[in-house]
Design an enzyme around this catalytic site. Structure first.
Site, PDB file in Angstrom:
ATOM      1  N   ASN A   9      -8.565   2.362   3.992  1.00  0.00           N
ATOM      2  CA  ASN A   9      -9.478   2.063   5.099  1.00  0.00           C
ATOM      3  C   ASN A   9      -9.321   3.199   6.106  1.00  0.00           C
ATOM      4  OD1 ASN A   9     -10.923   0.985   7.226  1.00  0.00           O
ATOM      5  ND2 ASN A   9      -9.443  -0.653   7.672  1.00  0.00           N
ATOM      6  N   TRP A  10     -10.268   4.138   6.043  1.00  0.00           N
ATOM      7  CA  TRP A  10     -10.119   5.353   6.861  1.00  0.00           C
ATOM      8  C   TRP A  10     -10.295   5.074   8.353  1.00  0.00           C
ATOM      9  CZ3 TRP A  10     -13.254   9.826   4.041  1.00  0.00           C
ATOM     10  CH2 TRP A  10     -12.631  10.109   2.821  1.00  0.00           C
ATOM     11  N   LYS A  11     -11.009   4.033   8.693  1.00  0.00           N
ATOM     12  CA  LYS A  11     -11.344   3.712  10.101  1.00  0.00           C
ATOM     13  C   LYS A  11     -12.063   4.906  10.766  1.00  0.00           C
ATOM     14  CE  LYS A  11      -7.326   0.718  10.201  1.00  0.00           C
ATOM     15  NZ  LYS A  11      -6.301   0.051  10.994  1.00  0.00           N
ATOM     16  N   HIS A  96     -12.193  -7.544   9.052  1.00  0.00           N
ATOM     17  CA  HIS A  96     -10.989  -6.850   9.533  1.00  0.00           C
ATOM     18  C   HIS A  96     -10.672  -7.329  10.949  1.00  0.00           C
ATOM     19  CE1 HIS A  96      -8.199  -3.742  10.708  1.00  0.00           C
ATOM     20  NE2 HIS A  96      -8.066  -3.446   9.415  1.00  0.00           N
ATOM     21  N   GLU A  98      -9.649  -5.843  13.457  1.00  0.00           N
ATOM     22  CA  GLU A  98     -10.174  -4.993  14.544  1.00  0.00           C
ATOM     23  C   GLU A  98     -11.627  -5.348  14.844  1.00  0.00           C
ATOM     24  OE1 GLU A  98      -9.115  -1.230  12.799  1.00  0.00           O
ATOM     25  OE2 GLU A  98      -6.994  -1.677  13.129  1.00  0.00           O
ATOM     26  N   GLU A 168      -3.671  -9.442   5.982  1.00  0.00           N
ATOM     27  CA  GLU A 168      -3.190  -8.418   6.904  1.00  0.00           C
ATOM     28  C   GLU A 168      -2.672  -9.074   8.177  1.00  0.00           C
ATOM     29  OE1 GLU A 168      -5.207  -4.431   5.936  1.00  0.00           O
ATOM     30  OE2 GLU A 168      -6.443  -5.443   7.402  1.00  0.00           O
ATOM     31  N   GLY A 174      -0.897  -0.973  11.747  1.00  0.00           N
ATOM     32  CA  GLY A 174      -0.749   0.237  12.551  1.00  0.00           C
ATOM     33  C   GLY A 174       0.460   0.228  13.464  1.00  0.00           C
ATOM     34  N   SER A 214       0.877  -1.529   7.691  1.00  0.00           N
ATOM     35  CA  SER A 214       1.940  -0.514   7.627  1.00  0.00           C
ATOM     36  C   SER A 214       2.540  -0.363   6.234  1.00  0.00           C
ATOM     37  CB  SER A 214       3.027  -0.811   8.676  1.00  0.00           C
ATOM     38  OG  SER A 214       2.471  -0.783   9.975  1.00  0.00           O
ATOM     39  N   GLY A 235      -4.320   1.524   5.839  1.00  0.00           N
ATOM     40  CA  GLY A 235      -4.966   2.224   6.948  1.00  0.00           C
ATOM     41  C   GLY A 235      -4.387   3.625   7.089  1.00  0.00           C
ATOM     42  N   GLY A 236      -3.431   3.765   7.994  1.00  0.00           N
ATOM     43  CA  GLY A 236      -2.868   5.080   8.336  1.00  0.00           C
ATOM     44  C   GLY A 236      -2.481   5.923   7.131  1.00  0.00           C
TER      45      GLY A 236
HETATM   46  C1  PEP Z   1      -5.594  -1.833   8.082  1.00  0.00           C
HETATM   47  O1  PEP Z   1      -6.030  -1.683   9.212  1.00  0.00           O
HETATM   48  O2  PEP Z   1      -6.308  -2.326   7.198  1.00  0.00           O
HETATM   49  C2  PEP Z   1      -4.219  -1.414   7.824  1.00  0.00           C
HETATM   50  C3  PEP Z   1      -3.573  -2.001   6.855  1.00  0.00           C
HETATM   51  O3  PEP Z   1      -3.715  -0.446   8.651  1.00  0.00           O
HETATM   52  P1  PEP Z   1      -2.267   0.248   8.567  1.00  0.00           P
HETATM   53  O4  PEP Z   1      -1.985   0.520   7.111  1.00  0.00           O
HETATM   54  O5  PEP Z   1      -2.399   1.507   9.357  1.00  0.00           O
HETATM   55  O6  PEP Z   1      -1.283  -0.721   9.150  1.00  0.00           O
END
Ligand code: PEP
Length: 252
Positions: A9-11, A96, A98, A168, A174, A214, A235-236
């Site tokens: 998930n590049w965001k 999601h 967010e 999640e 994050g 994470s 994500g990251g």
């Molecule tokens: C996400 O937002 O879907 C996610 C899992 O982010 P991160 O891996 O950065 O915690």
């Protein structure tokens, strides 16, 4: 047998040129060293059409990070599920945390989005998960159950076959704070039991449930070793080819 999936998930992180570079790098890396799981990259809308031309869709699936809750028409700035599909994308992330938090996406809005995504032939990566406050009150099970009931349990069994669940915990997204593999397994098994109650054992066994929060190359092997964790939503660590591939390789 349910699929093992690692989805990125590049965001809102990469401009078009940077996104193209990352897609090319990942495509080369995975063509040279085939993954042992399904790999999906979910990109901002602006990248989809171009990335779709770059990747080998046999090896890498493509997804959007959102779609509109309306079919078509005068909705300035929105992107419909049909438009997403027309780029060559096969998936869309919905629900999601967010988007629930910053864009006020309610269960009803998400229900509409899910229906439109499925009608247009997209598979949905549907995100659920509790906040830190809810976890501290031990409310995680009721939260994820309500999120499923609110937006996807209206689907028929056939429709639900196109849903991938991403658990999640919001406190892990994050933050560098990962759920332990035991914590994650416990709630994944619970989510599967709730799906079984609703749709029966076969559907529950066939549903992929991803962990997100994470997740990185160092903790992915332990998480993915758990029986009810079928991969990750990343994500990251999906923003650098080597980091993302390190997680994909956890399935080897
Ligand atoms: C996400 O937002 O879907 C996610 C899992 O982010 P991160 O891996 O950065 O915690």
């Amino acid at each position: 047998m349910r699929k093992k999936i690692v989805a990125g998930n590049w965001k809102m992180n990469k401009n078009l040129q940077e996104g193209i570079e990352l897609a090319k790098e990942l495509n080369e890396a995975l063509s040279a060293d085939k993954p042992n799981c399904d790999v999906v990259i979910c990109t901002p809308f602006i990248h989809l059409a171009k990335v779709s031309e770059i990747i080998d869709h046999e090896t890498i699936g493509l997804g959007a990070e959102n779609c509109a809750d309306k079919q078509k028409g005068a909705y300035t700035g929105e992107v419909s599920a049909e438009m997403v599909k027309s780029t060559g994308a096969e998936y869309v992330i919905l629900g999601h945390s967010e988007r629930r938090e910053y864009y006020n996406e309610t269960p009803e809005i998400l229900k509409e989005k899910v229906l439109l995504a499925l009608e247009n032939g997209l598979k949905v990566i549907f995100c659920i998960g509790e906040s830190l406050e809810q976890r501290e009150k031990n409310q995680q099970n009721e939260v994820v159950k309500a999120e499923l009931e609110g937006s996807v349990f209206n689907l028929s069994k056939e429709e639900f076959a196109n849903i991938v669940i991403a658990y999640e915990p919001i406190w892990a997204i994050g933050t560098g704070k990962t759920a332990t593999s035991e914590q994650a397994e416990e709630i994944h098994a619970y989510i599967r039991s709730v799906i079984e109650e609703k749709y029966g054992k076969e559907t529950a066994e066939n549903t992929s449930i991803l962990y997100g929060g994470s997740c990185k190359a160092s903790n992915a092997p332990e998480l993915f070793a758990k029986p009810d964790i079928d991969g990750g939503l990343i994500g990251g660590a999906s923003l650098k080819c080597a980091d993302f591939k390190g997680i994909i390789d956890a399935w080897k």
